[in-house]
Design a protein around this motif. Structure first.
Motif, PDB file in Angstrom:
ATOM      1  N   GLU A  18      24.145  32.426  27.745  1.00 59.31           N
ATOM      2  CA  GLU A  18      25.268  33.232  28.201  1.00 59.31           C
ATOM      3  C   GLU A  18      25.938  32.536  29.364  1.00 59.31           C
ATOM      4  O   GLU A  18      25.341  31.690  30.035  1.00 59.31           O
ATOM      5  CB  GLU A  18      24.782  34.624  28.613  1.00 59.31           C
ATOM      6  N   THR A  19      27.180  32.900  29.622  1.00 55.25           N
ATOM      7  CA  THR A  19      27.970  32.297  30.684  1.00 55.25           C
ATOM      8  C   THR A  19      28.570  33.385  31.556  1.00 55.25           C
ATOM      9  O   THR A  19      29.015  34.416  31.051  1.00 55.25           O
ATOM     10  CB  THR A  19      29.108  31.448  30.073  1.00 55.25           C
ATOM     11  N   ALA A  36      33.188  41.988  39.656  1.00 52.59           N
ATOM     12  CA  ALA A  36      34.141  40.894  39.461  1.00 52.59           C
ATOM     13  C   ALA A  36      33.693  39.910  38.388  1.00 52.59           C
ATOM     14  O   ALA A  36      34.474  39.065  37.960  1.00 52.59           O
ATOM     15  CB  ALA A  36      34.361  40.156  40.768  1.00 52.59           C
ATOM     16  N   VAL A  37      32.429  40.019  37.946  1.00 60.40           N
ATOM     17  CA  VAL A  37      31.895  39.079  36.957  1.00 60.40           C
ATOM     18  C   VAL A  37      31.101  39.815  35.885  1.00 60.40           C
ATOM     19  O   VAL A  37      30.653  40.934  36.088  1.00 60.40           O
ATOM     20  CB  VAL A  37      30.993  38.015  37.626  1.00 60.40           C
ATOM     21  N   ARG A  38      30.949  39.154  34.747  1.00 63.60           N
ATOM     22  CA  ARG A  38      30.142  39.686  33.648  1.00 63.60           C
ATOM     23  C   ARG A  38      29.568  38.513  32.869  1.00 63.60           C
ATOM     24  O   ARG A  38      29.994  37.367  33.047  1.00 63.60           O
ATOM     25  CB  ARG A  38      30.964  40.578  32.726  1.00 63.60           C
ATOM     26  N   LEU A  39      28.608  38.797  31.997  1.00 60.82           N
ATOM     27  CA  LEU A  39      28.041  37.766  31.136  1.00 60.82           C
ATOM     28  C   LEU A  39      28.780  37.746  29.812  1.00 60.82           C
ATOM     29  O   LEU A  39      29.054  38.788  29.224  1.00 60.82           O
ATOM     30  CB  LEU A  39      26.554  38.021  30.892  1.00 60.82           C
ATOM     31  N   ARG A  67      37.818  33.422  32.775  1.00 58.66           N
ATOM     32  CA  ARG A  67      37.400  32.037  33.022  1.00 58.66           C
ATOM     33  C   ARG A  67      35.942  31.991  33.464  1.00 58.66           C
ATOM     34  O   ARG A  67      35.472  32.853  34.192  1.00 58.66           O
ATOM     35  CB  ARG A  67      38.253  31.390  34.119  1.00 58.66           C
ATOM     36  N   ALA A  68      35.252  30.965  33.036  1.00 62.99           N
ATOM     37  CA  ALA A  68      33.850  30.781  33.421  1.00 62.99           C
ATOM     38  C   ALA A  68      33.758  30.325  34.869  1.00 62.99           C
ATOM     39  O   ALA A  68      34.625  29.600  35.353  1.00 62.99           O
ATOM     40  CB  ALA A  68      33.207  29.753  32.505  1.00 62.99           C
TER      41      ALA A  68
END
Length: 138
Positions: A18-19, A36-39, A67-68
């Motif tokens: 995952e990223t 602010a982020v997720r997988l 974006r990653a």
């Protein structure tokens, strides 16, 4: 012994990496929060693969939604900003000199930054301590 094809396909999908991707715009110098982020199930080489590795860190560059988060785009949060008034400390043996200075850069605990002694206008290099002081040496 031959394994069924379905077992092989299930095994391959289980090792999928995952990223970490941004869910909203994260501006430079902003602390990354959990919302602010997720997988994302996609694998992007050079990107973070765990939320725990990025939450609480500071973005060095702007990251846009979807974006990653690549390695090198986040760092420990800065404790000193540019032009901030700081205490400069020189310790050598039993001698301790403390004076007022101005930070000529920004940085986190452990970073080396340039500081200017306000009274003498001398530029020095020092290391940022946990309490926000700058430790200088010869």
């Amino acid at each position: 012994m031959r394994l069924p094809l379905t077992f092989f396909l299930c095994l391959c999908s289980a090792v999928q990496a995952e990223t970490v991707v941004a869910t909203r715009t994260i501006r430079a110098q902003q602390i990354i929060s959990a919302d602010a982020v997720r997988l994302d199930p996609a694998q992007v080489p050079g990107a973070y693969d765990s939320l725990e590795k990025v939450i609480g860190l500071e973005a060095l560059y702007a990251v846009y939604p979807g974006r990653a988060l690549m390695v090198g785009t986040v760092a420990e949060p800065a404790v000193i900003d540019r032009n901030q008034v700081v205490e400069i400390i020189y310790n050598q043996g039993g001698l301790r000199i403390a004076t007022e200075g101005r930070a000529l850069g920004r940085g986190a605990v452990g970073d080396r930054i340039r500081v200017m002694n306000v009274s003498s206008r001398t530029t020095l290099f020092g290391t940022i301590a946990e309490d926000g002081t700058v430790l200088v040496a010869q």
